[in-house]
Write a protein that holds these residues in place. Structure first.
Motif, mmCIF file in Angstrom:
data_model
loop_
_atom_site.group_PDB
_atom_site.id
_atom_site.type_symbol
_atom_site.label_atom_id
_atom_site.label_comp_id
_atom_site.label_asym_id
_atom_site.label_seq_id
_atom_site.Cartn_x
_atom_site.Cartn_y
_atom_site.Cartn_z
ATOM 1 N N GLY A 164 -29.954 35.897 -31.156
ATOM 2 C CA GLY A 164 -28.788 35.292 -31.778
ATOM 3 C C GLY A 164 -27.729 36.333 -32.096
ATOM 4 N N ALA A 165 -26.466 35.945 -31.958
ATOM 5 C CA ALA A 165 -25.383 36.885 -32.199
ATOM 6 C C ALA A 165 -25.333 37.331 -33.661
ATOM 7 C CB ALA A 165 -24.062 36.260 -31.787
ATOM 8 N N ILE A 201 -19.649 33.984 -28.737
ATOM 9 C CA ILE A 201 -18.356 33.848 -29.399
ATOM 10 C C ILE A 201 -18.422 32.808 -30.507
ATOM 11 C CG2 ILE A 201 -15.991 33.030 -29.040
ATOM 12 C CD1 ILE A 201 -16.045 34.423 -26.316
ATOM 13 N N ASP A 202 -19.029 31.675 -30.221
ATOM 14 C CA ASP A 202 -19.079 30.600 -31.219
ATOM 15 C C ASP A 202 -20.026 30.925 -32.362
ATOM 16 O OD1 ASP A 202 -17.273 29.033 -29.761
ATOM 17 O OD2 ASP A 202 -18.879 28.225 -28.510
ATOM 18 N N GLN A 203 -21.146 31.579 -32.067
ATOM 19 C CA GLN A 203 -22.090 31.919 -33.134
ATOM 20 C C GLN A 203 -21.482 32.885 -34.143
ATOM 21 O OE1 GLN A 203 -25.850 33.206 -31.491
ATOM 22 N NE2 GLN A 203 -25.947 31.451 -30.092
ATOM 23 N N LEU A 204 -20.699 33.836 -33.655
ATOM 24 C CA LEU A 204 -20.061 34.792 -34.565
ATOM 25 C C LEU A 204 -18.802 34.232 -35.205
ATOM 26 C CD1 LEU A 204 -20.384 38.165 -32.591
ATOM 27 C CD2 LEU A 204 -21.569 37.533 -34.698
ATOM 28 N N GLY A 205 -18.251 33.170 -34.618
ATOM 29 C CA GLY A 205 -16.990 32.634 -35.124
ATOM 30 C C GLY A 205 -15.816 33.522 -34.801
ATOM 31 N N LEU A 206 -15.815 34.100 -33.601
ATOM 32 C CA LEU A 206 -14.755 35.026 -33.205
ATOM 33 C C LEU A 206 -13.457 34.283 -32.943
ATOM 34 C CD1 LEU A 206 -16.753 37.271 -30.723
ATOM 35 C CD2 LEU A 206 -15.925 37.943 -32.987
ATOM 36 N N ALA A 250 -10.766 45.914 -33.831
ATOM 37 C CA ALA A 250 -11.683 45.124 -34.653
ATOM 38 C C ALA A 250 -11.365 43.639 -34.526
ATOM 39 C CB ALA A 250 -11.594 45.557 -36.106
ATOM 40 N N THR A 251 -12.411 42.821 -34.441
ATOM 41 C CA THR A 251 -12.253 41.372 -34.420
ATOM 42 C C THR A 251 -12.125 40.861 -35.844
ATOM 43 O OG1 THR A 251 -14.604 40.826 -34.588
ATOM 44 C CG2 THR A 251 -13.753 41.350 -32.381
ATOM 45 N N PRO A 277 -16.192 41.285 -39.605
ATOM 46 C CA PRO A 277 -16.361 42.677 -40.024
ATOM 47 C C PRO A 277 -17.470 43.382 -39.237
ATOM 48 C CG PRO A 277 -16.108 41.268 -41.933
ATOM 49 C CD PRO A 277 -16.232 40.355 -40.751
ATOM 50 N N GLY A 278 -17.147 44.574 -38.757
ATOM 51 C CA GLY A 278 -18.121 45.381 -38.033
ATOM 52 C C GLY A 278 -18.270 45.036 -36.565
ATOM 53 N N VAL A 279 -17.513 44.057 -36.085
ATOM 54 C CA VAL A 279 -17.579 43.660 -34.677
ATOM 55 C C VAL A 279 -16.267 44.016 -33.995
ATOM 56 C CG1 VAL A 279 -17.874 41.751 -33.050
ATOM 57 C CG2 VAL A 279 -19.180 41.786 -35.189
#
Length: 496
Positions: A222-223, A419-424, A439-440, A443-445
């Motif tokens: 999982g992301a 993308i969807d799991q992280l909510g980017l 940075a996206t 935080p930290g991604v």
């Protein structure tokens, strides 16, 4: 500058290609082995050592081209390797695969053939490996911080190598069974043999970079779970969402995306398959799309012994020389270029109806038709004007048993769920949004390469990887980074 008159006395001479009839019978690189070294010092001597070297700006890596040209002209390969690797992690890749915008920006190119910068680059890289000038460079000490890099194309590999050398513990996750991204499964072996990739990966392993293959983030891991495991995550998944062709008959069997076709040919070369399930052998092949990916399909189909191969380009036939008004020096011009694959198709006569080599220019696909079994048998096209409007009375039909769509890519693939799991957040183009530090919104991604920039060149991918590594290093160390950042996330190629 070893010879101040070199550019006046020495003509441009490029690395010679093997005879067409010979090279289309194998998957080896198209160039004559060993034929570059005897000419390259003279070619490097053509460099003018300009007061303002525009080749620096034309290349996003900021390669120190006049410096290593001078060193090569003196055959000082060790120092040339040092200067080349100071700005480029993988010159053996770019020297084979980059279309060389640096040469378009060469000052000599204002009124003469440019310096063979790309050939000099690959000569230095190959000599560096031959002479042992590219040893592993593991860090002196570890920082105790961890980074996950998702994607092992040129952007991901560059970021991983830079961060590993800075002392961070780096793991690269790749969903395919081998590392390399499109360098592995996308670029044909006749453009770059995979031994060059394997050799660089061994160097990275010796430096401490870890690789996790057959692992799709979002599915196998999982992301959110991955983000929790590491101090930082770099997303370098590429722009693999291919563009479609919405015309009647698209549903017929035998119509495939280029990136469904090319990886299978690479797997044959890797020994995974004896014959590609999509082999072009004995088939009439039409490639829709006039770019480099289409040319890769062309060279592959020729080697698979297609009955005929035609490539469609919606743009008009380019001029042989740059249009100084529309595309002035030092921008990269759209001119007629003859790739190795197009040379092969021209000499072998693979497309009797083509305008030049295997290409039909200003051609737009109208529809496909098939047989009673639902398999494609013909492509119907029409010529278009500069506004892509159909020209009456120009319709024609091409036989087509295999159609390959090489229309480019729109952004990162969302099928894995990352993308969807992280909510980017995504930008208007559908690529991953990021700030001035790469940075996206999570935080930290961080995001780098085609996944955030959009479809681009290998030199931009490596530059992105180097730049995002510097941004991540700053965050992890809480201060200034010693890693170079050649570009910013919003930098773009020079245009008029």
């Amino acid at each position: 500058m070893a010879d101040p008159k070199g550019f006046m006395t020495t003509p441009r001479e490029e690395w010679p290609r093997r005879p067409v009839e010979e090279r289309v019978r194998d998957w080896n690189e198209v160039y004559v082995p060993g034929a570059l070294l005897p000419i390259i010092s003279r070619q490097a001597n053509r460099c003018m050592d300009c007061g303002i070297p525009f080749c620096h700006d034309a290349c996003p890596l900021g390669n120190l081209i006049p410096e290593w040209n001078d060193l090569v002209s003196r055959e000082d390969w060790r120092k040339a390797s040092d200067r080349l690797h100071a700005t480029n992690n993988f010159p053996e890749f770019t020297g084979r695969l980059c279309p060389a915008p640096c040469e378009a920006g060469c000052v000599l190119a204002i009124n003469q053939p440019a310096v063979t910068i790309k050939n000099v680059e690959v000569a230095i890289a190959d000599q560096a490996w031959e002479e042992g000038f590219a040893p592993p460079r593991p860090p002196e000490r570890l920082s105790g911080r961890t980074v996950a890099v998702v994607g092992s194309g040129p952007a991901g590999l560059a970021a991983a190598q830079q961060l590993t050398r800075a002392g961070h513990t780096v793991a690269v996750y790749e969903r395919a069974d081998r590392v390399g991204g499109l360098l592995r499964y996308g670029i044909p072996a006749f453009k770059m043999e995979k031994r060059h990739l394997d050799r660089r990966l061994e160097q990275m392993r010796a430096e401490g970079t870890k690789f996790r293959t057959s692992t799709a983030i979002g599915k196998d891991i999982g992301a959110v779970e991955l983000r929790a495991r590491y101090d930082a995550v770099v997303l370098a998944t590429g722009a693999t969402a291919w563009r479609e062709l919405d015309v009647p008959g698209r549903e017929l069997a035998g119509i495939h995306q280029a990136m469904e076709y090319l990886p299978l040919a690479d797997r044959v070369c890797e020994g995974d398959l004896e014959v590609s399930p999509l082999s072009a052998a004995g088939k009439h092949v039409v490639i829709v799309g006039g770019g480099d990916t289409g040319a890769d399909c062309l060279g592959t189909a020729v080697r698979e012994k297609a009955a005929s191969v035609t490539q469609l380009d919606i743009y008009p036939l380019p001029e042989a020389e740059r249009d100084e008004t529309a595309e002035p020096w030092p921008t990269y011009p759209k001119i007629y270029r003859l790739s190795a694959a197009h040379e092969e198709a021209r000499d072998l006569g693979t497309a009797p109806a083509a305008d030049a080599d295997a290409r039909l220019f200003a051609a737009s696909t109208l529809r496909f038709t098939g047989d009673a079994d639902g398999h494609v048998r013909a492509l119907h096209l029409v010529e278009v004007d500069e506004r892509r409007q159909p020209l009456p009375g120009t319709g024609r039909t091409l036989p087509a048993d295999l159609v390959l769509l090489a229309l480019g890519f729109s952004g990162p693939d969302r099928g894995d769920g990352l993308i969807d799991q992280l909510g980017l957040a995504l930008d208007a183009r559908g690529t991953i949004a990021r700030d001035e530090d790469f940075a996206t919104n999570v935080p930290g991604v961080y995001a780098a390469g085609d996944a955030a920039r959009g479809q681009s060149l290998i030199v931009w991918a490596i530059a992105e990887g180097r730049a995002v590594a510097a941004a991540v290093d700053r965050r992890l160390t809480g201060g200034a980074s010693r890693l170079p950042a050649p570009i910013g996330p919003y930098d773009r190629p020079m245009t008029a």
